[in-house]
Design an enzyme around this catalytic site. Structure first.
Site, PDB file in Angstrom:
ATOM      1  CB  CYS A   2      -0.880   0.025   1.239  1.00  0.00           C
ATOM      2  SG  CYS A   2      -1.868  -1.433   1.435  1.00  0.00           S
ATOM      3  NE  ARG A  27       4.459   1.945  -0.987  1.00  0.00           N
ATOM      4  CZ  ARG A  27       5.407   1.788  -0.045  1.00  0.00           C
ATOM      5  NH1 ARG A  27       6.621   2.239  -0.259  1.00  0.00           N
ATOM      6  NH2 ARG A  27       5.139   1.190   1.098  1.00  0.00           N
ATOM      7  CD1 TRP A  75      -0.274  -5.388  -3.948  1.00  0.00           C
ATOM      8  CD2 TRP A  75       0.142  -6.276  -1.944  1.00  0.00           C
ATOM      9  NE1 TRP A  75       0.358  -6.588  -4.154  1.00  0.00           N
ATOM     10  CE2 TRP A  75       0.616  -7.165  -2.942  1.00  0.00           C
ATOM     11  CE3 TRP A  75       0.299  -6.633  -0.616  1.00  0.00           C
ATOM     12  CZ2 TRP A  75       1.233  -8.375  -2.641  1.00  0.00           C
ATOM     13  CZ3 TRP A  75       0.909  -7.829  -0.314  1.00  0.00           C
ATOM     14  CH2 TRP A  75       1.365  -8.688  -1.319  1.00  0.00           C
ATOM     15  CG  ASN A 101       1.702   0.223   4.032  1.00  0.00           C
ATOM     16  OD1 ASN A 101       1.395  -0.949   3.812  1.00  0.00           O
ATOM     17  ND2 ASN A 101       2.878   0.740   3.708  1.00  0.00           N
ATOM     18  N   GLY A 102      -0.194  -1.888   6.011  1.00  0.00           N
ATOM     19  CA  GLY A 102       0.252  -2.906   6.963  1.00  0.00           C
ATOM     20  C   GLY A 102      -0.873  -3.866   7.297  1.00  0.00           C
ATOM     21  CD  GLU A 481      18.280 -10.620  -9.588  1.00  0.00           C
ATOM     22  OE1 GLU A 481      17.886 -11.333  -8.647  1.00  0.00           O
ATOM     23  OE2 GLU A 481      17.721  -9.558  -9.916  1.00  0.00           O
ATOM     24  CE  LYS A 485      14.882  -8.203 -11.639  1.00  0.00           C
ATOM     25  NZ  LYS A 485      15.186  -8.706 -10.330  1.00  0.00           N
ATOM     26  CD  GLU A 488      11.004  -9.505  -9.715  1.00  0.00           C
ATOM     27  OE1 GLU A 488      10.439  -8.726  -8.934  1.00  0.00           O
ATOM     28  OE2 GLU A 488      12.184  -9.361 -10.092  1.00  0.00           O
ATOM     29  CG  HIS A 504      22.276 -35.102  -9.421  1.00  0.00           C
ATOM     30  ND1 HIS A 504      22.814 -36.346  -9.189  1.00  0.00           N
ATOM     31  CD2 HIS A 504      23.331 -34.268  -9.619  1.00  0.00           C
ATOM     32  CE1 HIS A 504      24.138 -36.275  -9.211  1.00  0.00           C
ATOM     33  NE2 HIS A 504      24.483 -35.034  -9.461  1.00  0.00           N
ATOM     34  CE  LYS A 603      12.076  -1.281  -5.926  1.00  0.00           C
ATOM     35  NZ  LYS A 603      12.912  -2.102  -6.841  1.00  0.00           N
TER      36      LYS A 603
HETATM   37  C1  AGP Z   1      13.363  -8.203  -6.994  1.00  0.00           C
HETATM   38  O1  AGP Z   1      13.293  -7.792  -8.357  1.00  0.00           O
HETATM   39  C2  AGP Z   1      12.006  -8.188  -6.341  1.00  0.00           C
HETATM   40  N1  AGP Z   1      11.401  -6.906  -6.434  1.00  0.00           N
HETATM   41  C3  AGP Z   1      12.039  -8.739  -4.935  1.00  0.00           C
HETATM   42  O2  AGP Z   1      12.512 -10.064  -4.998  1.00  0.00           O
HETATM   43  C4  AGP Z   1      12.923  -7.960  -3.935  1.00  0.00           C
HETATM   44  O3  AGP Z   1      14.274  -8.159  -4.251  1.00  0.00           O
HETATM   45  C5  AGP Z   1      12.645  -8.502  -2.532  1.00  0.00           C
HETATM   46  O4  AGP Z   1      11.280  -8.267  -2.219  1.00  0.00           O
HETATM   47  C6  AGP Z   1      13.529  -7.852  -1.454  1.00  0.00           C
HETATM   48  O5  AGP Z   1      13.289  -6.478  -1.405  1.00  0.00           O
HETATM   49  P1  AGP Z   1      14.324  -5.567  -0.576  1.00  0.00           P
HETATM   50  O6  AGP Z   1      15.646  -5.665  -1.284  1.00  0.00           O
HETATM   51  O7  AGP Z   1      13.734  -4.195  -0.618  1.00  0.00           O
HETATM   52  O8  AGP Z   1      14.392  -6.127   0.813  1.00  0.00           O
END
Ligand code: AGP
Length: 608
Positions: A2, A27, A75, A101-102, A481, A485, A488, A504, A603
């Site tokens: 949020c 976000r 969210w 938020n939360g 990574e 990417k 995501e 394996h 985010k």
């Molecule tokens: C990465 O592209 C994602 N947005 C997600 O995995 C992110 O790295 C993860 O939520 C950790 O976020 P932070 O680095 O703000 O703790």
């Protein structure tokens, strides 16, 4: 997650709120709303969907007059995305409006208690319980009401509240969820993060938990739960508005990919002085370092993938055992922690709930906590014993790129610093490593210059249904990574595998045409990864390889190769990851995906 904004001042509040919410869109959200005080009434407009719906409903804010208000992008956690579940939420009498938020963990018992007292609810949210609870506690004194509210709520939350009886002030508070106060000229604001404030001010207060903020147009007062005034030191934010805008790029993600050379340069340069590594405000000296018997590196998502790279590098640099943990697993496995433990937490946002919880677990058992974060004043930055900032600037795209790269840069600095403290480098080695760091930004620029080659490959390969990324040693960590990417932002299933592990079991999934991206930059293991590449090739895989310039050993079997500049082995991940970022971006672009705001993602994940 949020997003919250609040405004009081001389401007019409609604357009300010809408603009602020727009900078928080990254976000992740599924509904939005605003509430503005006007003519002794709280005007509220909210709806499921994107901000565009709200703009249309309010004629870009023009149809909601007033100079004080709160806004929210939701969210969904409790209750599906809908008009009625969108924030703000009003109390039954319409006297209070709340944005949140939360998660309120005890919302159900609070709701039951209020229902027994005749309060009725229209939504499924925990936030509406807050609005009703404020009404229940209200005795004409909002500060007293806020204190009672804080004492009743359990969970993580940041709140913005307006009261019909008080046209001059609105109220805010945080508990384990981010909230920043913007200090303007004749106007004051709150927001979930700095990006939403930069159009009005670069002076901010970072709030501590349970600090109650009372905002008026001409002043901001902060109180603790004893009603004592709290003095805060304003922080100046160096970022300007453009840093949080697209600057002509189609997507924030592409802008941030292209910013990486500059972000890495900004992160490294101040710390590379006259051949030495200079880490300011850093309390780990050789005695403390020599006493560490274990290093944990704990993080989530891409930050965890940096941790996976860091394990190899820090063990090589210090010969201290390094364990890497996913933050949400760490605290529940009974980790062995003591005064002889160094805990490194990595987080772009500094607000990731799982990482915060893991950090607190480590601290509670005596670990020395070193944080690597990008956001000044974030919860992790404020609670750690040492902080090394990544000077990446605001990262808006949900899929991290420049923050990942600057986190790697900080790990390199840390490894060199530790190796130097422990006397594990000759002068020549120190000089060679130092120069390699100096050269890295330019090598990143060179790698990005070949982006059209990746764009072409993506145009040929974007309709794959499952893509494997394999590598060995540091290449395996980077493969993780690359796979994330792609998943995501393009929603294509993908897996990262240690090259030697594929046989394996998972190799059973390799069929003719399966795309396998093979990372082959680790010179001493090249024959091993080449064998793994031949194993998948023999089963019909389409082989996309990433290798270092001049190394032709995979040329005979790869269907396509992308070359990256060669650097020292432990710096190579910074260059190897670039084609993978670009590949994910161009594939998602070909598929027409929502690149900056992928579905279901946020985010900063400030809930566990
Ligand atoms: C990465 O592209 C994602 N947005 C997600 O995995 C992110 O790295 C993860 O939520 C950790 O976020 P932070 O680095 O703000 O703790």
């Amino acid at each position: 997650m949020c997003g919250i904004v609040g405004y009081v001042g001389g401007k019409a509040a609604a357009p300010v709120l809408l603009k602020g919410l727009a900078t928080l869109e990254y976000r992740g959200y599924d509904s939005a709303g605003i509430a503005v005080w006007h003519n002794n009434k709280i005007e509220m407009v909210k709806a499921a969907g994107k901000l565009q719906v709200l703009r249309q409903l309010t004629d870009e804010g023009q149809s909601v007059p007033g100079f004080m208000g709160i806004g929210h992008t939701r969210w969904a956690t409790h209750g599906e995305p809908s008009d009625v579940n969108a924030h703000p939420h009003l109390s039954s009498s319409g006297r209070f409006a709340v944005v949140h938020n939360g998660i309120i963990e005890n919302y159900q018992q609070l709701k039951n208690r209020l229902q027994r007292r005749g309060y009725e609810f229209v939504s499924q949210t925990d936030t509406e319980v807050i609005a009703q609870l404020v009404e229940y506690y209200y005795n004409g004194d909002m500060l007293d009401t806020m204190i009672k509210l804080l004492n009743a709520l359990e969970g993580a939350y940041s709140l913005g509240i307006i009261c019909l009886d008080d046209p001059e002030h609105f109220y805010a508070v945080r508990q384990d969820a981010p909230l920043v106060v913007g200090l303007g000229q004749g106007e004051n604001l709150i927001a979930s993060d700095v990006a939403a404030l930069l159009a009005y001010t670069q002076e901010v207060y970072y709030l501590d938990d349970r600090e109650i903020v009372v905002l008026a147009a001409d002043k901001v007062e902060i109180y603790d739960t004893n009603r004592d005034a709290v003095e805060k030191q304003a922080q100046h934010i160096d970022w300007d508005v453009s840093a949080a805008e697209k600057g002509g790029y189609e997507h924030f993600m592409f802008k941030e990919i292209m910013e990486q050379p500059d972000s890495v340069r900004k992160t490294l340069s101040p710390r590379l002085q006259d051949g030495q590594i200079k880490l300011d405000d850093f309390n780990i000296d050789v005695e403390r370092l020599a006493n560490f018997r274990k290093i944990y590196i704990v993080a989530c998502g891409s930050s965890y993938h940096v941790a996976a790279v860091a394990k190899y590098i820090l063990e090589e640099a210090t010969r201290i055992p390094v364990e890497v943990d996913i933050a949400s697993e760490f605290r529940y496995r009974g980790p062995i922690i003591g005064e002889d433990t160094l805990m490194i937490v990595i987080s772009q946002s500094g607000e990731t709930a799982d990482t915060i919880a893991a950090m607190r677990e480590g601290r509670a058992h005596g670990a020395h906590v070193l944080a690597i974060v990008n956001v000044l004043g974030s919860t992790i930055a404020r609670e750690a014993d040492d902080v090394l900032y990544t000077w990446a600037g605001p990262e808006i795209a949900v899929a991290t790129t420049k923050a990942y790269s600057t986190q790697l840069a900080v790990i390199y600095l840390l490894a060199l610093k530790f190796a130097g403290l422990l006397g594990r480098l000759t002068e020549q080695e120190q000089a060679e490593c130092y120069q390699a760091l100096v050269n890295l930004p330019e090598q990143l620029e060179r790698t990005l210059q070949d982006k059209e080659k990746i764009q072409f490959l993506a145009s040929q390969l974007y309709n794959k249904h499952s893509i494997f990324f394999i590598g060995r040693n540091l290449d395996y960590a980077v493969a993780m990574e690359g796979s994330l990417k792609l998943k995501e932002i393009s929603y294509i299933h993908s897996e990262a595998y240690a090259g030697g592990e594929l046989k394996h079991g998972t190799i059973s999934l390799i069929e003719p045409g399966t795309l396998v991206c093979t990372l082959a930059t680790c010179d001493r293991l090249i024959e091993k990864i080449k064998s793994n590449a031949e194993e998948v090739k023999a089963r019909g895989a389409y082989l996309l390889a990433v290798a270092v310039e001049g190394d032709e050993r995979l040329a005979g079997i790869a269907d396509a190769i992308f070359y990256v500049p060669k650097t020292l082995p432990w710096l190579q991940p910074s260059l190897t990851v670039i084609p993978l970022q670009l590949f994910a971006y161009y594939v998602a672009s070909q598929k027409g995906c929502s690149i900056d705001q992928p579905k279901n993602l946020a985010k900063s994940v400030t809930v566990e």
